[in-house]
Design a protein around this motif. Structure first.
Motif: not given
Length: 209
Positions: A12, A131, A147
Motif C-alpha cells: 500500500s 494490492y 485507501l
C-alpha cells in the motif's frame, strides 16, 4: 551524485506513496535510480538487503544500529469509483457497501479485521493478495476499499471518490523512515531521505487541516 537507492515498503505504501514520489525524485535528481521493493516480508537493513525501509511504527526494532529518521500518521478513507458511489442508497453504512479486501495469507491484515468488527458475517465481494489488483478492482467499480489519503490521491483523485464513511482508525498506524546508521550519511541515501521527509511534512500538514 548518481547510483541506485533501494527502499522497501508494504504494497500500500509502495503503491500510494513511493510510486508518485519517484516522479519528484526523477525531476530533482535524475541521476539517482529508485529501486522499490514492495513486499510484506521484512528485508534486513543490517545485512544491506536494502538501503531504506518504510515500516509501521508499531513494529519493534531490536537492532540498535537502526535509526528512525521521521514518522507520520497517514489518514485513511473509504474510496470507490464514481459509478459505484452513485449506486449506493442516499444514506448508507458499512454494511451497505461491497468491500474489496485482502485474501489468503493476508486476510488478517488491516482493514479486514476492523471491517469484520463493524459488519456481522463480513464477506468481501472481492479479495486479492495483490494490492494493485485490489485498487484496479476498485477503479473498475467492483466495490469500495480503504485507501491512504496521500498527496497523490488527494491532488489527483482520478476515477475514485471518497465515500461518507470514517475509515477504521487502526487502518492507518504511524509510518516510519528507517535506515542503518552506516548508510544514513551516504550522499545518495541522504538525498532520498530528505525528499521523503518533505513528503512526510506534506502529509502532516494535510492531516492537520
Amino acid at each position: 551524485m548518481s547510483g541506485a537507492v533501494s527502499i522497501t515498503a508494504a504494497p500500500s505504501f509502495a503503491f500510494d506513496l513511493l510510486a508518485p514520489f519517484a516522479d519528484q525524485l526523477r525531476k530533482t535528481h535524475p541521476e539517482i535510480t529508485l529501486k522499490v521493493i514492495s513486499a510484506m516480508e521484512r528485508l534486513n537493513l543490517s545485512r544491506g538487503e536494502v538501503d531504506i525501509a518504510l515500516r509501521l511504527k508499531k513494529s519493534s526494532f531490536d537492532d540498535p544500529d537502526l535509526i528512525t529518521l521521521d514518522e507520520v500518521k497517514i489518514p485513511a478513507g473509504v474510496y470507490a469509483s464514481k459509478d459505484y458511489a452513485r449506486s449506493l442508497p442516499k444514506t448508507y453504512d458499512f454494511g451497505d457497501v461491497d468491500w474489496i479486501a485482502w485474501a489468503d495469507e493476508y486476510e488478517m491484515l488491516s482493514p479486514n479485521p476492523e471491517l469484520a468488527a463493524k459488519i456481522p458475517e463480513f464477506r468481501p465481494v472481492f479479495t486479492s493478495d495483490d494490492y494493485s489488483v485490489q485498487v484496479a478492482a476498485c477503479q473498475a467499480g467492483v466495490g469500495a476499499m480503504v485507501l491512504l489519503k496521500t498527496p497523490h490521491r488527494l491532488e489527483r483523485p482520478g476515477e475514485l471518490v471518497e465515500l461518507k464513511l470514517e475509515a477504521p482508525p487502526r487502518s492507518s498506524p504511524p509510518l516510519a523512515i528507517i535506515c542503518h546508521k552506516r548508510l544514513v550519511d551516504l550522499p545518495k541515501v541522504r538525498i532520498v531521505v530528505t525528499l521523503l521527509r518533505q513528503e512526510f511534512a506534506k502529509l502532516r500538514k494535510g492531516s492537520s487541516l
